[in-house]
Design a protein around this motif. Structure first.
Motif, short mmCIF file in Angstrom:
data_model
loop_
_atom_site.label_atom_id
_atom_site.label_comp_id
_atom_site.label_asym_id
_atom_site.label_seq_id
_atom_site.Cartn_x
_atom_site.Cartn_y
_atom_site.Cartn_z
N ASP A 122 -40.27 8.87 56.01
CA ASP A 122 -40.89 8.13 57.10
C ASP A 122 -39.82 7.38 57.89
O ASP A 122 -38.62 7.52 57.62
N ALA A 138 -46.98 16.30 49.06
CA ALA A 138 -46.91 14.83 49.13
C ALA A 138 -46.64 14.21 47.76
O ALA A 138 -46.10 13.11 47.69
N PRO A 185 -42.45 13.49 59.10
CA PRO A 185 -43.75 14.15 58.91
C PRO A 185 -44.31 14.76 60.19
O PRO A 185 -45.11 15.68 60.14
N GLN A 186 -43.87 14.26 61.36
CA GLN A 186 -44.36 14.75 62.64
C GLN A 186 -43.65 16.02 63.12
O GLN A 186 -44.10 16.66 64.06
N SER A 196 -46.55 17.53 57.98
CA SER A 196 -47.36 16.68 57.09
C SER A 196 -48.58 17.45 56.58
O SER A 196 -49.11 17.14 55.51
#
Length: 143
Positions: free
Chosen positions: A42, A78, A19-20, A73
């Protein structure tokens, strides 16, 4: 035909990102890998989203070039819609059409088992239709 059969032919390789990861890096990876989406996982390899070319284009259109330095993200979907290996092509085509999505991660026993695109489904649907037509032609010709 079942999803599991498609994955047997296609393979179970799934490109993932964290997500980063920045939007710019994700765009570069999509381009380099020649895929339309990546599953976002994750640090425990749990699926937390999916990011597609469409998601990136929307973010860049909304925020300009600054979007490229932000984490994916912020633009990923999601609420991931999944497929199961025992589902049929027709069921997935209907789901993808209804939800207006082009990629479905396949999960088996809470583990990422592959990814199916609308292109994969169309390819196999065409092959099945052609095989059926050839069978009918052979039956009629033999009749």
């Amino acid at each position: 035909m079942l999803v599991s059969q498609i994955l047997k032919d296609k393979g179970d390789l799934v490109f993932t990102a964290s997500p980063q990861e920045t939007v710019g890096a994700a765009a570069a990876l999509l381009h380099t890998r020649r895929v339309g989406a990546m599953v976002v996982v994750d640090d425990k390899e749990a699926v937390v989203g999916i990011v597609s070319e469409r998601d990136i284009v929307r973010m860049v259109a909304k925020e300009g070039a600054a979007a490229l330095t932000k984490p994916i993200s912020g633009c990923m979907s999601a609420n991931v819609v999944f497929a199961q290996p025992d589902e049929t092509i027709d069921a997935l085509l209907e789901r993808m059409t209804d939800r207006r999505i082009r990629h479905l991660p396949v999960v088996q026993n809470d583990r990422l088992a592959g990814i199916i695109s609308i292109g994969d489904l169309v390819k196999y649907k065409i092959q099945a239709t052609q095989a059926e037509a050839e069978g009918l032609k052979a039956y009629i010709a033999a009749g």
